[in-house]
Design a protein around this motif. Structure first.
Motif, short mmCIF file in Angstrom:
data_model
loop_
_atom_site.label_atom_id
_atom_site.label_comp_id
_atom_site.label_asym_id
_atom_site.label_seq_id
_atom_site.Cartn_x
_atom_site.Cartn_y
_atom_site.Cartn_z
N LEU A 122 -56.56 -3.42 -58.53
CA LEU A 122 -55.89 -2.79 -57.27
C LEU A 122 -54.61 -1.88 -57.73
N PRO A 123 -54.29 -1.01 -57.03
CA PRO A 123 -52.95 -0.22 -57.34
C PRO A 123 -51.88 -0.91 -56.99
N GLU A 124 -50.79 -0.95 -57.90
CA GLU A 124 -49.47 -1.60 -57.82
C GLU A 124 -49.67 -3.06 -58.32
N VAL A 125 -50.98 -3.53 -58.44
CA VAL A 125 -51.20 -4.77 -59.17
C VAL A 125 -51.44 -5.01 -60.54
N PRO A 126 -50.55 -5.66 -61.44
CA PRO A 126 -50.72 -5.45 -62.92
C PRO A 126 -52.04 -5.86 -63.20
N SER A 127 -52.50 -5.53 -64.35
CA SER A 127 -53.84 -5.72 -64.85
C SER A 127 -53.91 -7.22 -65.49
N ALA A 128 -55.20 -7.62 -65.52
CA ALA A 128 -55.06 -9.05 -66.14
C ALA A 128 -54.41 -9.08 -67.46
N LYS A 129 -54.55 -8.00 -68.23
CA LYS A 129 -53.99 -8.06 -69.50
C LYS A 129 -52.76 -8.19 -69.53
N GLN A 130 -51.98 -7.35 -68.58
CA GLN A 130 -50.43 -7.07 -68.42
C GLN A 130 -49.87 -8.78 -67.89
N MET A 131 -50.60 -9.46 -66.92
CA MET A 131 -50.30 -10.61 -66.56
C MET A 131 -50.39 -11.57 -67.49
N GLU A 132 -51.44 -11.56 -68.35
CA GLU A 132 -51.50 -12.27 -69.43
C GLU A 132 -50.52 -12.37 -70.34
N SER A 133 -50.01 -11.13 -70.64
CA SER A 133 -48.86 -11.04 -71.91
C SER A 133 -47.65 -11.07 -71.33
N GLY A 176 -46.70 -12.31 -67.82
CA GLY A 176 -46.64 -13.58 -66.83
C GLY A 176 -46.52 -12.84 -65.59
N ILE A 177 -46.29 -13.68 -64.57
CA ILE A 177 -45.78 -12.98 -63.42
C ILE A 177 -44.84 -13.75 -62.64
N ASN A 178 -44.06 -12.94 -61.66
CA ASN A 178 -42.97 -13.30 -61.02
C ASN A 178 -43.46 -13.88 -59.61
N GLU A 221 -46.25 -12.77 -54.50
CA GLU A 221 -46.68 -13.26 -53.31
C GLU A 221 -46.55 -12.12 -52.51
N MET A 222 -45.35 -11.34 -52.36
CA MET A 222 -45.17 -10.30 -51.42
C MET A 222 -46.02 -9.20 -51.77
N LEU A 223 -46.47 -9.19 -53.11
CA LEU A 223 -47.61 -7.88 -53.36
C LEU A 223 -48.78 -8.29 -52.90
N LEU A 224 -49.38 -9.64 -52.86
CA LEU A 224 -50.58 -9.94 -52.47
C LEU A 224 -50.70 -9.90 -50.95
N LEU A 225 -49.34 -10.29 -50.32
CA LEU A 225 -49.27 -10.31 -48.83
C LEU A 225 -49.46 -8.83 -48.23
#
Length: 172
Positions: free
Chosen positions: A106-117, A119-121, A126-130
């Motif tokens: 999704l736009p604005e959501v980091p890619s899985a690769k980016q999240m794996e390398s 991490g996530i805040n 949560e605010m992005l998913l909301l």
């Protein structure tokens, strides 16, 4: 000393900044070389333990965290209620589809690769998913309006068809 239930020490072994506190029953905590380290052992004999480090960067836990509740305090204005403003630019679904085909996320959501390398805040995610849920709600409401409009148009055409059939049958 080792084996004590509780040990308090200061400049031990003539090492600068070496301080500590130890409890050997179930929990062991110490500070050495100006770095806070926590060891929590459920059963050290069986190797069940976690390690926590607390320093200027925050708390790091090597191991799982189990808790009853997590509360993330948000900065003012970070909630995504702005999505419901009249002038919010909701992306066209065909543009969104193209983006998804190319980027696979999704736009604005980091890619899985980016999240794996990186991490996530949790708070930001949560605010992005909301925000994405709120956008989905707007898309659903828009689709519902379009569907209702089509249903109304079909019903109107059915009525017209009945009238036309009636007139044709009257002329026969």
């Amino acid at each position: 000393t080792l084996g004590d239930i509780l040990s308090l020490y200061g400049n031990r072994f003539d090492l600068p900044g070496m301080y500590g506190l130890g409890v050997e029953a179930e929990t062991f905590y110490f500070k050495s070389y100006n770095i806070y380290r926590w060891y929590i052992n459920d059963n050290a004999d069986n190797g069940a333990s976690s390690r926590m480090s607390l320093n200027q960067n925050g708390l790091t836990v090597l191991g799982n965290i189990k808790t009853e509740e997590v509360v993330v305090k948000l900065l003012p204005g970070t909630g995504p209620d702005y999505v419901f403003e009249e002038d919010y630019p909701l992306q066209d679904l065909s543009e969104l589809e193209q983006y998804l085909k190319v980027n696979k996320h999704l736009p604005e959501v980091p890619s899985a690769k980016q999240m794996e390398s990186e991490g996530i805040n949790l708070g930001e995610m949560e605010m992005l998913l909301l925000k994405k849920v709120e956008e989905l709600t707007l898309y659903i409401l828009d689709q519902d309006k379009k569907q209702q409009s089509l249903v109304n148009e079909i019903n109107s055409l059915k009525k017209e068809l009945i009238i036309v059939k009636s007139k044709i049958s009257d002329h026969e």
